[in-house]
Write an enzyme that holds these catalytic residues in place. Structure first.
Site, PDB file in Angstrom:
ATOM      1  N   ASP A 261       0.861  -1.183   0.000  1.00 16.42           N
ATOM      2  CA  ASP A 261       0.000   0.000   0.000  1.00 16.42           C
ATOM      3  C   ASP A 261       0.897   1.233   0.000  1.00 16.42           C
ATOM      4  O   ASP A 261       2.140   1.126  -0.010  1.00 16.42           O
ATOM      5  CB  ASP A 261      -0.952   0.002   1.192  1.00 16.42           C
ATOM      6  CG  ASP A 261      -2.315   0.598   0.817  1.00 16.42           C
ATOM      7  OD1 ASP A 261      -3.345  -0.043   1.099  1.00 16.42           O
ATOM      8  OD2 ASP A 261      -2.341   1.703   0.229  1.00 16.42           O
TER       9      ASP A 261
ATOM     10  N   HIS B 129     -13.069  -1.745  -7.932  1.00  9.32           N
ATOM     11  CA  HIS B 129     -14.342  -1.016  -8.008  1.00  9.32           C
ATOM     12  C   HIS B 129     -14.172   0.472  -7.730  1.00  9.32           C
ATOM     13  O   HIS B 129     -15.069   1.265  -8.036  1.00  9.32           O
ATOM     14  CB  HIS B 129     -15.361  -1.635  -7.048  1.00  9.32           C
ATOM     15  CG  HIS B 129     -15.117  -1.319  -5.603  1.00  9.32           C
ATOM     16  ND1 HIS B 129     -16.131  -1.241  -4.681  1.00  9.32           N
ATOM     17  CD2 HIS B 129     -13.977  -1.054  -4.922  1.00  9.32           C
ATOM     18  CE1 HIS B 129     -15.623  -0.937  -3.491  1.00  9.32           C
ATOM     19  NE2 HIS B 129     -14.329  -0.840  -3.616  1.00  9.32           N
TER      20      HIS B 129
ATOM     21  N   GLU C 191      -1.589   3.001 -31.183  1.00 13.85           N
ATOM     22  CA  GLU C 191      -0.564   3.957 -31.595  1.00 13.85           C
ATOM     23  C   GLU C 191       0.430   4.174 -30.459  1.00 13.85           C
ATOM     24  O   GLU C 191       0.046   4.394 -29.310  1.00 13.85           O
ATOM     25  CB  GLU C 191      -1.224   5.282 -31.987  1.00 13.85           C
ATOM     26  CG  GLU C 191      -0.280   6.453 -32.151  1.00 13.85           C
ATOM     27  CD  GLU C 191       0.810   6.210 -33.184  1.00 13.85           C
ATOM     28  OE1 GLU C 191       1.975   6.515 -32.881  1.00 13.85           O
ATOM     29  OE2 GLU C 191       0.501   5.712 -34.288  1.00 13.85           O
TER      30      GLU C 191
ATOM     31  N   ALA D 115       3.205   8.577 -48.945  1.00  8.62           N
ATOM     32  CA  ALA D 115       1.837   8.526 -48.435  1.00  8.62           C
ATOM     33  C   ALA D 115       0.887   7.941 -49.472  1.00  8.62           C
ATOM     34  O   ALA D 115      -0.038   7.188 -49.137  1.00  8.62           O
ATOM     35  CB  ALA D 115       1.387   9.920 -48.016  1.00  8.62           C
TER      36      ALA D 115
END
Length: 871
Positions: free
Chosen positions: A279, A331, A485, A806
């Site tokens: 913790d 939770h 990505e 491209a």
């Protein structure tokens, strides 16, 4: 009507049967109420399990009868009782009325008001409202005393602490839920919650908790009662998982284990296990102190427990554990944060290690008792109000596990427990099983969520142009996909600014994009002007200039669109934003021929399984390095600085007007003697004005101001080889951009001032320096796989001098999409092989064109003679 009657009849029968069972048990008990006891006791204390079951079923049936017997017109009156009772309860608690109520006997309202220093009339009205709800009693007129319920709060200080927590923190937060929704909508931000509005604080819950001692005490009291309640009890942690099956000396890491109560309970029953309780530092310090002072914990238990400071959002440092135990952790956090917690653990799992999650598993409505479901729904709403988190249904748990590269192997819902136990392993290592406490619906939910290969998404590595084009094509065809990505966001680094698309790419875009996205793409493009002007760098004079000519018609580049790269990528993300995950860099992948799936592991420890993997992850492609390990990438010997200069009034006044009509080229050839040393290798500047029409700006006001795109390319020696090599050592992109901008000024130091204005007035944060890599024109074939392929710059990087990188990537994406549409996401190997062959043919033509341009612009050697590119 018939259903109503059946429900009422069933509830009445349940009340009758269970009331008789309860009365029978109470009458048979030997213990009787001690008339001299200081506080009234609950007659139902210490009942056996059978009696407790009858009591629970009686309460359930009575609740259903109440729901059935209240008419719709009485519903608001019923709610009024609830909030006024809560108001009175808070009044009694906050004004410490119970402190002045005698433990035995009665007291008049007048005397009680005097002792508590409160108005007598208020006291009487509030007490009588509480009496209506069983909290106090008035055995004779104007005389009040404890009931069995209020006696609990007088007897147990922790329940009073829980009460203070409820009325002072939970209730104000719950009341502000609608305001929070109105203010922020759907958000996971921890400082945009109903709690923030209810408490009028700006920081997340746990930050405020640490700063507020009274709140911390109340919360601790609440947690103590939660853990001591049988339905929330630790015994379910002890019995709900097969701890005995673990080998002797097995290590259990209690993640976020607080004071270690869960580990202590398990350690007492299973002496062969050791525990590490993790913790935050403050919590660990308190836990160590409490354990050291607790004489009730045996030394043999203490010796097997250690504490460790740890933030569960960071990397898990214990890597040899057999079980990682998370009780009531996930939770508190929305899916993204919970995924990080689980991913950090997954990255540390050794073979065979398991994660045991003890947390709420929300049921389908009406599948459990109404009282139990009410408590679970309360917890679900509390998570929403305080943390923007949630409790999860089993299907939600399964989806969360899958997102973190995990799978549920076992689900156990212990009887009379509001929490279930999920046993989780790394994906691919599980065999799903359950216990007889699971409903068929819940088992089906888990089975459905694991999915078959046919239902798994296509995985796209890289959100560059090829990846996004492929994603849009798959969306258009109704094929599920996910894009991953490595960059943290779309603008994480400069990647050039202007693109020019020719006829083949334009046609592919029309094939790929939905009609509305294609229309938006067309309208967001810059104005295309065809022509070229060449300048002398030293005197600023025009050498050549021509409008149209070789750059139009069938003789040249067939320029169709001039595109701002950022605007284009934004358009390509339209409608698929929820399918793209940033900050996800693939570490490696592996295929499973038995299931026809591919499993991608990410560097953050997460994992995803898909039906097909498309590698569009650029020059450093992990997919290519695995799929085509011997693929040759060469170093062209060149470096290129990309930049952007906004067309401000100052720039327009200084830069030659005729250099801003269309494409402009400035070639700086080495002087005679220098060329003897480094060859006659020029440095070439290519620039083009990027202007947007009024129609484009009216439709897309977010378009950038008009600017000049430029690229300064030449041999690394002209830029300074050391400078080029050292660029990757900068700790920030801003530093690298600033250095690239300075380098552009240094390389053009002797140029005419009018041309240097381009560099002097550049946006220095937008400059970037790259080494120019390429593959060779004749790309060797490779062994194809039905689950994986590569495309675009991942497999055929090329010099920017041809202006078609491209273009090629877009056509690749269109071609691969057609394969997946025709054959599905498990295409035959020969279909992928044919795609690869066609791609190599297409790339050869464009790489050759780039090679020709590179030889002219910076004196590149033949690509086959270039050395290997060193990554």
């Amino acid at each position: 009507m018939m259903q109503f009657q059946r429900d009422l009849e069933a509830s009445l029968e349940a009340v009758s049967a269970n009331a008789q069972e309860l009365l029978k048990s109470l009458k048979s008990r030997k213990d009787v109420q001690d008339l001299n006891a200081s506080l009234p006791k609950d007659p139902l204390d210490n009942c056996d399990a059978q009696t407790q079951a009858a009591r629970a079923q009686l309460a359930e049936a009575a609740t259903r009868i109440l729901q059935l017997s209240i008419r719709p017109q009485e519903y608001l009156e019923h709610l009024q009782n609830g909030y006024q009772h809560l108001t009175c309860f808070r009044w009694l608690v906050e004004l410490n009325i119970l402190d002045h109520l005698p433990h035995s006997g009665t007291i008049s309202y007048t005397d009680l008001a005097r002792k508590a220093s409160v108005p007598p009339m208020q006291l009487r009205s509030i007490c009588r409202m509480a009496i209506c709800n069983g909290f106090l009693e008035e055995p004779e007129a104007n005389q009040v005393r404890h009931s069995r319920i209020s006696a609990l709060f007088a007897r147990d200080e922790s329940y009073l602490g829980w009460a203070r927590w409820m009325v002072n923190y939970s209730v104000p937060a719950a009341y502000k839920l609608s305001d929070a929704t109105r203010s922020w909508g759907e958000t996971v931000a921890k400082d945009q919650t109903a709690f923030n509005l209810g408490m009028d604080v700006k920081v997340p819950f746990f930050d405020h908790l640490r700063q507020t001692p009274a709140m911390k005490d109340a919360f601790a009291a609440y947690m103590r009662n939660v853990t001591s309640n049988a339905t929330w009890g630790l015994q379910h942690a002890v019995t709900g998982f097969d701890w005995a099956s673990l080998p002797r000396g097995a290590k259990v890491v209690d993640v976020g284990g607080s004071l270690g109560h869960g580990s202590i309970a398990i350690a007492k029953e299973h002496t062969h296990l050791t525990f590490v309780i993790q913790d935050l530092p403050e919590t660990v310090a308190g836990a160590r102190k409490e354990m050291a002072q607790n004489d009730k914990i045996e030394a043999s238990v203490k010796s097997r427990i250690t504490f460790q400071e740890h933030d569960f959002f960071g990397p898990q440092t214990v890597k040899d554990a057999d079980v990682y135990f998370l009780r009531m952790i996930c939770h508190d956090w929305p899916d993204n944060e919970a995924k990080v917690i689980l991913s950090q653990i997954r990255a540390a799992l050794k073979p065979g290690a398991q994660i045991v999650i003890m947390d709420t598993i929300l049921p389908q409505p009406g599948t459990i008792s109404v009282l139990q479901e009410q408590q679970l729904r309360i917890r679900d709403l509390t998570m929403m109000e305080v943390f923007n988190a949630k409790e999860r249904e089993l299907e939600d748990w399964s989806s969360l596990m899958q997102s973190a590269g995990l799978e549920i192997s076992r689900v156990n819902q212990p009887l009379n427990s509001v929490m279930g136990l999920l046993t989780v392993r790394s994906a691919g290592q599980t065999a799903l099983s359950g216990t007889n406490t699971l409903t068929p619906e819940l088992v089906a939910a888990v089975s459905a969520s694991t999915g078959s290969a046919d239902s798994r998404p296509v995985l796209i590595a890289g959100a560059g142009i090829a990846g996004l084009c492929l994603a849009q094509a798959l969306k258009k065809a109704g094929i599920d996909f996910r894009v991953f990505e490595r960059d943290s966001h779309i603008d994480a680094r400069p990647q050039g600014y202007r693109l020019k698309f020719e006829a083949d790419a334009a046609q592919s875009l029309k094939n790929i994009l939905p009609d509305d996205v294609y229309e938006a793409f067309e309208l967001s493009n810059a104005v295309t002007a065809v022509g070229e002007t060449d300048f002398n760098p030293f005197n600023g004079n025009i050498i050549h200039s021509r409008t149209g000519g070789g750059l139009s018609g069938k003789k040249g580049l067939y320029a169709t669109f001039t595109v701002d790269r950022k605007a284009f990528r934004t358009q390509l993300m339209t409608g698929i934003e929820d399918k793209i995950s940033f900050g996800k860099e693939i570490a490696y992948y592996k295929t499973d021929d038995a299931t026809s799936t591919v499993n991608a592991e990410f560097k953050d420890g997460t994992h995803v399984t898909g039906s097909f993997l498309a590698g569009t992850d650029g020059l450093h492609s992990v997919v290519r390095k695995t799929c085509v390990p011997n693929h040759r990438i060469v170093d062209t010997g060149a470096a290129c600085i990309y930049g952007k200069t906004v067309m401000t009034p100052e720039f327009l006044a200084r830069f030659p007007e005729k250099g801003l009509r269309f494409m402009t080229v400035v070639s700086d050839i080495a002087p005679m003697l220098q060329s003897c040393l480094i060859g006659d290798s020029p440095v070439t500047l290519l620039l083009e004005p990027i202007r947007f029409s009024e129609a484009s700006r009216a439709r897309y006001p977010e378009l950038p101001p008009d600017y000049v795109y430029w690229a300064l390319i030449g041999p690394k020696e002209r830029f300074g080889s050391q400078e080029v090599t050292s660029m990757k050592n900068f700790v920030s992109l801003d530093q690298a951009a600033e250095q690239a901008a300075k380098l552009s000024l240094a390389v053009t130091e002797e140029w005419h001032p009018s041309l240097r204005a381009l560099f002097e007035l550049q946006d220095t944060k937008q400059a970037s320096l790259i080494r120019v890599a390429s593959t060779i024109p004749d790309i060797p074939s490779w062994e194809s796989h039905s689950n994986v392929t590569v495309l675009g710059g991942s497999i055929h990087p090329m010099s920017p001098c041809g202006g078609v990188g491209a273009n090629t990537a877009i056509v690749d994406a269109d071609a691969l999409a057609k394969v997946l549409v025709e054959h599905g996401t498990k295409p035959p190997v020969n279909a992928i092989a044919e795609f690869g062959a066609a791609m190599r043919t297409r790339a050869k033509r464009n790489i050759w064109r780039s090679e020709v341009g590179s030889k002219r612009m910076f004196g590149q050697k033949n690509l086959v003679d270039c050395s290997e590119f060193v990554f």
